[in-house]
Design a protein around this motif. Sequence first.
Motif, PDB file in Angstrom:
ATOM      1  N   TYR A   1       0.862  -1.182   0.000  1.00  0.00           N
ATOM      2  CA  TYR A   1       0.000   0.000   0.000  1.00  0.00           C
ATOM      3  C   TYR A   1       0.902   1.235   0.000  1.00  0.00           C
ATOM      4  O   TYR A   1       1.580   1.529   0.987  1.00  0.00           O
ATOM      5  CB  TYR A   1      -0.953   0.023   1.207  1.00  0.00           C
TER       6      TYR A   1
ATOM      7  N   PHE B   1       1.564   4.890   0.236  1.00  0.00           N
ATOM      8  CA  PHE B   1       1.053   6.199   0.662  1.00  0.00           C
ATOM      9  C   PHE B   1       1.754   7.276  -0.145  1.00  0.00           C
ATOM     10  O   PHE B   1       2.982   7.294  -0.227  1.00  0.00           O
ATOM     11  CB  PHE B   1       1.325   6.432   2.148  1.00  0.00           C
TER      12      PHE B   1
ATOM     13  N   ASP C   1      -1.646  11.089   0.697  1.00  0.00           N
ATOM     14  CA  ASP C   1      -2.813  10.673   1.463  1.00  0.00           C
ATOM     15  C   ASP C   1      -2.367  10.137   2.815  1.00  0.00           C
ATOM     16  O   ASP C   1      -2.603   8.983   3.156  1.00  0.00           O
ATOM     17  CB  ASP C   1      -3.564   9.573   0.691  1.00  0.00           C
ATOM     18  N   LEU C   2      -1.705  10.996   3.589  1.00  0.00           N
ATOM     19  CA  LEU C   2      -1.060  10.512   4.806  1.00  0.00           C
ATOM     20  C   LEU C   2      -2.063  10.440   5.967  1.00  0.00           C
ATOM     21  O   LEU C   2      -1.975  11.173   6.954  1.00  0.00           O
ATOM     22  CB  LEU C   2       0.142  11.409   5.139  1.00  0.00           C
TER      23      LEU C   2
ATOM     24  N   SER D   1     -10.209   6.837   3.356  1.00  0.00           N
ATOM     25  CA  SER D   1      -9.275   6.476   2.296  1.00  0.00           C
ATOM     26  C   SER D   1      -9.851   5.307   1.486  1.00  0.00           C
ATOM     27  O   SER D   1      -9.683   4.141   1.855  1.00  0.00           O
ATOM     28  CB  SER D   1      -7.921   6.087   2.896  1.00  0.00           C
TER      29      SER D   1
ATOM     30  N   LEU E   1      -7.290   2.672   0.610  1.00  0.00           N
ATOM     31  CA  LEU E   1      -6.920   1.748   1.689  1.00  0.00           C
ATOM     32  C   LEU E   1      -8.032   0.712   1.885  1.00  0.00           C
ATOM     33  O   LEU E   1      -7.776  -0.473   2.089  1.00  0.00           O
ATOM     34  CB  LEU E   1      -6.663   2.541   2.978  1.00  0.00           C
TER      35      LEU E   1
ATOM     36  N   PRO F   1       2.465  -1.028   4.405  1.00  0.00           N
ATOM     37  CA  PRO F   1       2.246   0.404   4.152  1.00  0.00           C
ATOM     38  C   PRO F   1       3.618   1.045   3.904  1.00  0.00           C
ATOM     39  O   PRO F   1       4.497   0.960   4.768  1.00  0.00           O
ATOM     40  CB  PRO F   1       1.653   0.911   5.457  1.00  0.00           C
TER      41      PRO F   1
ATOM     42  N   PHE G   1       6.180   4.324   2.132  1.00  0.00           N
ATOM     43  CA  PHE G   1       6.364   5.652   1.525  1.00  0.00           C
ATOM     44  C   PHE G   1       7.744   5.626   0.879  1.00  0.00           C
ATOM     45  O   PHE G   1       8.690   5.096   1.461  1.00  0.00           O
ATOM     46  CB  PHE G   1       6.328   6.765   2.585  1.00  0.00           C
TER      47      PHE G   1
ATOM     48  N   GLN H   1       4.035  11.845   8.461  1.00  0.00           N
ATOM     49  CA  GLN H   1       4.457  10.448   8.314  1.00  0.00           C
ATOM     50  C   GLN H   1       4.609   9.773   9.678  1.00  0.00           C
ATOM     51  O   GLN H   1       4.213   8.632   9.868  1.00  0.00           O
ATOM     52  CB  GLN H   1       5.783  10.377   7.555  1.00  0.00           C
TER      53      GLN H   1
ATOM     54  N   LEU I   1       1.211   9.052  11.121  1.00  0.00           N
ATOM     55  CA  LEU I   1       0.588   7.940  10.400  1.00  0.00           C
ATOM     56  C   LEU I   1       1.215   6.619  10.835  1.00  0.00           C
ATOM     57  O   LEU I   1       0.517   5.630  11.102  1.00  0.00           O
ATOM     58  CB  LEU I   1       0.787   8.155   8.891  1.00  0.00           C
TER      59      LEU I   1
ATOM     60  N   LEU J   1       4.601   2.687   9.129  1.00  0.00           N
ATOM     61  CA  LEU J   1       4.859   3.202   7.786  1.00  0.00           C
ATOM     62  C   LEU J   1       6.321   2.889   7.463  1.00  0.00           C
ATOM     63  O   LEU J   1       7.228   3.403   8.131  1.00  0.00           O
ATOM     64  CB  LEU J   1       4.603   4.715   7.736  1.00  0.00           C
TER      65      LEU J   1
ATOM     66  N   THR K   1      -3.189   2.815  -5.119  1.00  0.00           N
ATOM     67  CA  THR K   1      -2.894   4.248  -4.993  1.00  0.00           C
ATOM     68  C   THR K   1      -4.174   5.070  -5.055  1.00  0.00           C
ATOM     69  O   THR K   1      -5.229   4.578  -5.447  1.00  0.00           O
ATOM     70  CB  THR K   1      -2.013   4.753  -6.152  1.00  0.00           C
TER      71      THR K   1
END
Length: 603
Positions: free
Chosen positions: A8, A10, A13-14, A19, A22, A35, A37, A61, A64, A77, A102
């Motif tokens: 997934y 991110f 869209d933090l 969502s 998601l 998850p 980034f 971040q 999240l 994350l 996404t």
Amino acid sequence: MAKPRVIYWFRTDLRLHDSPALKAALDLEPEALWPIFTWDPHYVYHVKASPNRWQYILDCQQDLSDSIRKLNPNSKLFVLREAPQTLLPKLFVAWKATHLVTLWDSDEVVAKNGGKPTMSITQLQTAGYKIGEVPKPISAPDSLPDPGEMPIDFEQAQAPKTADLNAPYRNKADKTYNSLAGPNGDFAIETLEELGLPAATTPHRGGETIALKQLNKIMADEKYAATFRKPETSPAAFEPQSTTLLSPHMHFGALSPRLFYWRAREVVEKYGKGASTPPESLTGQLLFRDMYFAAQAAIGSPYTQTLNNPYVRFIPWHLPSKHADTETGMSAISGEYHVDSPQADKWFRRWKAGTTGFPFVDALMRQLRIEGWIHHLGRHMVACFLTRGGCYVHWERGADVFEELLIDHEPASNAGNWQWLSCTAFFSQYFRCYSPVAFGQKWDKNGDFIRKWVPELRHLDAKYIYEPWKATQAALDKAGVRVEGDGLSNSHKEGVYPEAMFDFNERRSVCISAMKRAFKIGLHGNDEAVKNGTWKVLFEEAGETEMEGIGGAGDTDEGDYADDADHESHKISRSRDGGKHGRGKGNAIKQGPMDRHVKRLKN
Ligand SMILES: Cc1cc2nc3c(=O)[nH]c(=O)nc-3n(C[C@H](O)[C@H](O)[C@H](O)COP(=O)(O)OP(=O)(O)OC[C@H]3O[C@@H](n4cnc5c(N)ncnc54)[C@H](O)[C@@H]3O)c2cc1C
């Protein structure tokens, strides 16, 4: 059949709430969900941002990551230091992933507007009406699957060595891409230290938790939220500011605009009589956001510039952008510009430094640098002053400075609002100019906002605080301030405030004349004369140069119509609502990047 294994990704869209992407990922009932980034070098080196915005994204971040961990202590994350286009194909293989999920922006508003950009709030409302009601936000998940194993036994692609637009801020070695999984190999959130950046100066912090708390606080004050009228909010208010300050949260996706919209609608419905309506109301503010998003979606890359943009009027502003590639016009506001007038260049540098000698303008520009946020009408003031109501400098220079300094910098909103303020698109009443004296005085007679941000003037009598050039020697002595210089060379001198860089009334009338001429000539960014430079002949034939302009009377803008480009369309939107608190179908808003895309990976 084997269960899906989902990466997934991110992006902008933090958050966990509202969502759809998601949800789509979880609906696959994956056996593993990572998850992640990824730090894209394009963002790190080619998007200009001060440490304030970097701090904000790191906050988002971290928050999240903490929220993910609360749902599943085995997860968080996972931050990877490589460009997604080189990294993801390797991850799919190494982690045996089957799906990538996404969020994408939607072009539906554009389609409903006949494939054209939405250049007014009425067009946006009409398109929204055709789409139908704004979807209700969805809740955050209450559990998340474990991630699978995370081998990274592949080579990390090095970030390409390119010009680093953020180099002036880096005061330490840049270690962003030293290792794929970070210094401790644990996929931790990057730090400003790793990015080679100094500490942020903004008091505003990011993250979904703070965003939701702030939203709850705003909506708990039902009178404020239900009767919010943007033109009645003060640009000089601070601690607290007069508007919601939710824009940076929405920029990083820590707050869903749909959640904000529905919470505001519910408060308005409960409040009943006396509630405000779009465009001044809170939901109206979100409509403006969507108007700019849909305009950008239709126009594409020329949207953020003049060149090749058929919707933007061509005005021969000073300090035009250097276009590295005039065919595509891709690099319009990269920061490089032609200095066609050393005088205008100095005005621009003084504007940017907050040393114009106009205290209200300087206070706003200094707040922008330190906090990364200023009130909407404050943005109006400084943008009008730089462009059509003072310096006659290109709006792209101003947009470039805002890109660097704003924590809520949003390309669609930034370029669109600069076009609005410079009367190149969306708005055309160039004779309405903001006075750096009268406009500030309207909100803050005593000049408290100036006293906070321009401490050199904090003891000056209120009578002179907006125009220190009028102060008597006795008043200046009493306040312990001298007015001299340009603020560029003597900015560090205690007790010195710069001289006003020009006579505002004179400049306003010069600008109005020049705007009048440019409107009459009527070129747009995609006209051949603009692309091949022959526009110069047309302007020379039309008369004097801008610096000599013949002058025009002009109106003082007090911000009353700040968000009201077309009074007629405003009336139409009200009557479509039946005058009822923004609840009519005409208020339908299409949320921005909310369409979900689930791509089946071919591996
Ligand atoms: C020259 C200029 C540049 C701007 N650049 C940006 C930018 O880069 N990013 C950005 O988010 N906004 C930008 N704006 C719009 C606006 O000033 C900010 O969205 C607003 O001040 C943010 O504060 P707030 O959250 O308290 O707004 P509120 O008044 O509380 O409004 C609520 C939300 O509505 C949206 N909104 C409100 N007004 C606008 C508007 N005119 N255009 C688009 N969205 C709006 C924002 O998401 C905002 O958070 C710019 C305005 C000007 C005049």
